[in-house]
Enzyme design. Structure first.
Site, PDB file in Angstrom:
ATOM      1  N   LYS A 110       0.858  -1.189   0.000  1.00 50.77           N
ATOM      2  CA  LYS A 110       0.000   0.000   0.000  1.00 50.77           C
ATOM      3  C   LYS A 110       0.885   1.227   0.000  1.00 50.77           C
ATOM      4  CE  LYS A 110      -4.520   0.577   0.255  1.00 50.77           C
ATOM      5  NZ  LYS A 110      -5.537  -0.428  -0.068  1.00 50.77           N
TER       6      LYS A 110
HETATM    7  N1  GLU Z   1      -7.251  -0.150  -3.213  1.00 52.78           N
HETATM    8  C1  GLU Z   1      -7.981  -1.343  -3.503  1.00 52.78           C
HETATM    9  C2  GLU Z   1      -8.020  -2.250  -2.295  1.00 52.78           C
HETATM   10  O1  GLU Z   1      -7.899  -1.806  -1.180  1.00 52.78           O
HETATM   11  C3  GLU Z   1      -7.493  -2.020  -4.781  1.00 52.78           C
HETATM   12  C4  GLU Z   1      -6.064  -2.460  -4.771  1.00 52.78           C
HETATM   13  C5  GLU Z   1      -5.578  -2.976  -6.125  1.00 52.78           C
HETATM   14  O2  GLU Z   1      -6.350  -3.052  -7.056  1.00 52.78           O
HETATM   15  O3  GLU Z   1      -4.380  -3.265  -6.192  1.00 52.78           O
HETATM   16  O4  GLU Z   1      -8.255  -3.419  -2.396  1.00 52.78           O
END
Ligand code: GLU
Length: 421
Positions: A110
């Site tokens: 993240k």
């Molecule tokens: N931000 C989204 C999540 O928390 C998508 C992450 C992604 O597609 O890599 O799952």
């Protein structure tokens, strides 16, 4: 001093407490428990940009890779004024379990920048994104770590990251991010994917509980990407969406809101939710306490806590957001007969379609919208079935079943690979 004090925030504590509880229940190997608690890599960067006024402002950015035993790490980038290292690390850990539970060949990561994006002009946002992207450049790449949108970021932000990365290496690299515009290798169905996934797993839960969608009432907290698509697709599927909210408050109509009209006024005409006058106005706290069949928290984390859990009156809690429920609220909800579809399962549609996008980019071969929907349906309902089967067999909650499943896949990968050197 504990070298990891900077991780010690409420959200990181929540992620670790969930992990510890699951690890205990599954009797996870002690050594692995130590390894999986902390992220593999954490990068903190300063992001200086020239504001339109000519002055320079410095923002703080992060990228955390929690685990990469099963493949490149994957996860969104969040622009929000409260972002901190502990939050990003917690979200990265949840991405690891989420990808493993869905069976995607990814680890978890993240990123984030501590900024209020709505206070920046588009030019400032572009400079911020490009500088952030070049600061985290050594960590990302299609085989290494693949960012995507999250709270406060969108396809345009992904396009700037893709361009910045591509400029540095000298050729176009669409697979370095997902959630991009279609024109540079994005996928059909990616934008709505998290909402569509929420609806697919909710329909599975309803089948399990002998409920039908045409009798269902739905309350959605949050009207960003996840909340708005969830409300629209729930409405299209035949449910009565009785309330939606954004950070200013909620709109409620007992007979069901006119969702298409609401979307056109709120999104196309940019009317504040309250000014649409399509329902009665209430606070977010009141909205969470509405009696309904399905409650979808699709805003930020820690919305349902020990303090308000007793007031929640839904039959199904489908967690569209990451970490919307604190650990001490879980038993209160369960005692009230609430069926929880935990975040790492309920909101996994986004990363599942991100995976499709990355596969399409690698193959330079693009799929039809119906292929995307069918494959999303297959993966997410299989993950649901696996979770419910596990929860029944092991007599444990849906949250623990989902976590234990995800953690087990990651543990197997670590045991196969061994510890280097
Ligand atoms: N931000 C989204 C999540 O928390 C998508 C992450 C992604 O597609 O890599 O799952």
């Amino acid at each position: 001093m504990n070298p990891r004090n900077e991780l010690d925030t409420p959200m990181f504590r929540l992620a670790v407490a969930q992990f510890d509880q699951a690890a205990e229940l599954m009797g996870l190997d002690r050594n692995l428990r130590e390894r999986l608690k902390l992220p593999d890599r954490s990068l903190i960067v300063s992001v200086p940009i020239r504001m339109d006024s000519g002055t320079v402002k410095v923002f703080t950015g992060y990228r955390v890779q929690h685990d990469s035993a099963r493949g490149p790490s994957k996860g969104g980038i969040r622009y929000h004024p409260d972002v901190n290292l502990g939050e990003v690390a917690a979200l990265a850990m949840w991405m690891t379990w989420k990808c493993a539970l869905a069976g995607l060949p990814y680890g978890g990561a993240k990123g984030g920048v501590r900024v209020a994006p709505e206070q920046l002009s588009s030019a400032e946002l572009q400079r911020l994104t490009r500088r952030y992207a070049s600061e985290i450049f050594p960590m990302i790449g299609p085989d290494q770590d693949v960012p995507a949108p999250d709270v406060g970021t969108d396809a345009q932000v992904m396009a700037w990251i893709m361009d910045t990365y591509s400029q540095q290496v000298g050729y176009a690299v669409p697979g370095v991010v997902t959630g991009k515009p279609l024109s540079i290798g994005g996928s059909l169905g990616r934008e709505e994917a998290t909402g569509r996934g929420v609806v697919y797993v909710t329909l599975e839960a309803m089948r399990h509980l002998n409920l039908t969608i045409d009798q269902a009432t739905v309350v959605v907290q949050g009207f960003g990407n996840v909340g708005s698509h969830t409300a629209r697709i729930m409405h299209e599927a035949g449910a009565k969406v009785i309330a939606v909210s954004d950070k200013t408050g909620g709109l409620y109509r007992a007979g069901g809101l006119d969702i298409p009209m609401l979307l056109s006024r709120y999104q196309a005409e940019k009317q504040p939710l309250r000014d649409t006058k399509l329902g009665e106005w209430m606070t977010n706290e009141e909205l969470l306490a509405l009696p309904c069949t399905v409650l979808v928290p699709a805003a930020l984390s820690e919305q349902i806590t020990m303090d308000n859990a007793a007031r929640i009156r839904c039959r199904i809690l489908a967690e569209g957001a990451n970490g919307p429920t604190t650990l001490d609220a879980d038993p209160i909800l369960t005692d009230q007969g609430v069926f929880i579809i935990p975040d790492i399962l309920a909101n996994s549609g986004g990363v599942i379609v991100s995976y499709f996008e990355w596969v399409q980019d690698a193959q330079r071969f693009f799929w039809k919208a119906t292929d995307i929907q069918d494959r999303l349906h297959e993966i997410i309902t299989t993950a649901f079935q696996r979770t419910i089967e596990f929860s029944t067999r092991r007599r444990t909650s849906m949250r623990m079943a989902a976590l234990m499943n995800g953690i087990d896949h990651v543990a197997q990968a670590h045991l196969s690979r061994g510890l280097y050197p």
